[in-house]
Design a protein around this motif. Structure first.
Motif, PDB file in Angstrom:
ATOM      1  N   VAL A 105      -7.446 -67.921 -14.176  1.00  0.00           N
ATOM      2  CA  VAL A 105      -8.019 -66.588 -14.381  1.00  0.00           C
ATOM      3  C   VAL A 105      -6.912 -65.587 -14.727  1.00  0.00           C
ATOM      4  O   VAL A 105      -7.086 -64.749 -15.618  1.00  0.00           O
ATOM      5  CB  VAL A 105      -8.806 -66.136 -13.136  1.00  0.00           C
ATOM      6  CG1 VAL A 105      -9.243 -64.692 -13.240  1.00  0.00           C
ATOM      7  CG2 VAL A 105      -9.991 -67.048 -12.910  1.00  0.00           C
ATOM      8  N   GLU A 106      -5.764 -65.677 -14.045  1.00  0.00           N
ATOM      9  CA  GLU A 106      -4.645 -64.789 -14.349  1.00  0.00           C
ATOM     10  C   GLU A 106      -4.159 -65.009 -15.780  1.00  0.00           C
ATOM     11  O   GLU A 106      -3.991 -64.057 -16.539  1.00  0.00           O
ATOM     12  CB  GLU A 106      -3.467 -65.040 -13.399  1.00  0.00           C
ATOM     13  CG  GLU A 106      -3.678 -64.565 -11.992  1.00  0.00           C
ATOM     14  CD  GLU A 106      -2.537 -64.970 -11.071  1.00  0.00           C
ATOM     15  OE1 GLU A 106      -2.091 -64.097 -10.302  1.00  0.00           O
ATOM     16  OE2 GLU A 106      -2.095 -66.135 -11.111  1.00  0.00           O
ATOM     17  N   GLY A 109      -6.926 -64.105 -18.339  1.00  0.00           N
ATOM     18  CA  GLY A 109      -7.160 -62.662 -18.308  1.00  0.00           C
ATOM     19  C   GLY A 109      -6.047 -61.882 -18.984  1.00  0.00           C
ATOM     20  O   GLY A 109      -6.295 -60.968 -19.778  1.00  0.00           O
ATOM     21  N   LEU A 110      -4.798 -62.254 -18.683  1.00  0.00           N
ATOM     22  CA  LEU A 110      -3.669 -61.578 -19.327  1.00  0.00           C
ATOM     23  C   LEU A 110      -3.641 -61.871 -20.820  1.00  0.00           C
ATOM     24  O   LEU A 110      -3.346 -60.981 -21.629  1.00  0.00           O
ATOM     25  CB  LEU A 110      -2.352 -61.993 -18.666  1.00  0.00           C
ATOM     26  CG  LEU A 110      -2.119 -61.403 -17.281  1.00  0.00           C
ATOM     27  CD1 LEU A 110      -0.918 -62.056 -16.598  1.00  0.00           C
ATOM     28  CD2 LEU A 110      -1.924 -59.895 -17.361  1.00  0.00           C
ATOM     29  N   ALA A 112      -6.245 -62.542 -22.745  1.00  0.00           N
ATOM     30  CA  ALA A 112      -7.340 -61.774 -23.352  1.00  0.00           C
ATOM     31  C   ALA A 112      -6.964 -60.300 -23.482  1.00  0.00           C
ATOM     32  O   ALA A 112      -7.234 -59.666 -24.511  1.00  0.00           O
ATOM     33  CB  ALA A 112      -8.616 -61.932 -22.529  1.00  0.00           C
ATOM     34  N   ALA A 113      -6.331 -59.746 -22.445  1.00  0.00           N
ATOM     35  CA  ALA A 113      -5.903 -58.350 -22.508  1.00  0.00           C
ATOM     36  C   ALA A 113      -4.848 -58.153 -23.593  1.00  0.00           C
ATOM     37  O   ALA A 113      -4.874 -57.155 -24.322  1.00  0.00           O
ATOM     38  CB  ALA A 113      -5.375 -57.895 -21.153  1.00  0.00           C
ATOM     39  N   GLY A 139      -1.237 -56.492 -14.109  1.00  0.00           N
ATOM     40  CA  GLY A 139      -1.532 -57.904 -13.875  1.00  0.00           C
ATOM     41  C   GLY A 139      -0.266 -58.727 -13.710  1.00  0.00           C
ATOM     42  O   GLY A 139      -0.171 -59.578 -12.814  1.00  0.00           O
TER      43      GLY A 139
END
Length: 173
Positions: A105-106, A109-110, A112-113, A139
């Motif tokens: 997820v980290e 998520g990073l 994707a950001a 993050g």
């Protein structure tokens, strides 16, 4: 003995398939996020340089497009460099501290950001891109602090990390 390895003596990590390429699994990407983030950073770098190539080649002229300096500088400093830093720190910190690798997820998520932030900078949505940049920095800071504190608690009997760590946020300024 023929000098050829037997089936039980394969080198670790070698794929003995008939020349077929293997894709990295999520677990290996979590342990070594640089394998995903360094190529992604290269794509961001090309995206940041592309407007200048188009201007120099004459494909874009003064009246056709706004000056590409702002998107270029933001893509290079706030997208390319953090992607490289996340790849390096995401690999190095867990290894040096003997803590858990990046969670899926980290990492995703990073990533994707970073992708959304790069698109925002390239398309001129600078305020949204800056907000995503702050999200990426937070993050990455969370990832580092959690692992450093976990290692610090083990190694130093519950004491805080070294005092010199207070200077780390200055590097982000």
């Amino acid at each position: 003995m023929s000098g050829r390895p037997t089936s039980g003596s394969r080198a670790p990590g070698l794929d003995c398939g008939a020349g077929r390429a293997t894709r990295p699994r999520m677990s290996s990407l979590r342990r070594e996020p640089f394998r995903l983030l360094f190529p992604f950073a290269a794509v961001i770098g090309w995206l940041g340089v592309l407007p200048w190539v188009l201007v120099a080649s004459g494909a874009i002229h003064d009246g056709a497009w706004a000056w590409p300096g702002i998107p270029h500088s933001l893509l290079m400093t706030q997208a390319f460099l953090p992607a490289v830093a996340m790849g390096f720190l995401g690999t190095m910190i867990p290894r040096r501290t003997a803590t858990a690798p990046m969670h899926a997820v980290e990492l995703l998520g990073l990533l994707a950001a970073l992708a959304a932030m790069s698109a925002c900078f390239a398309l001129g949505a600078l305020a949204i891109g800056e907000g995503l940049y702050l999200l990426v920095l937070l993050g990455l800071a969370r990832f580092a602090v959690v692992r450093l504190l976990a290692r610090g608690a083990e190694a130093r009997g519950g004491k805080a990390p070294p005092g010199s760590f207070v200077f780390i946020p200055a590097g982000l300024a």
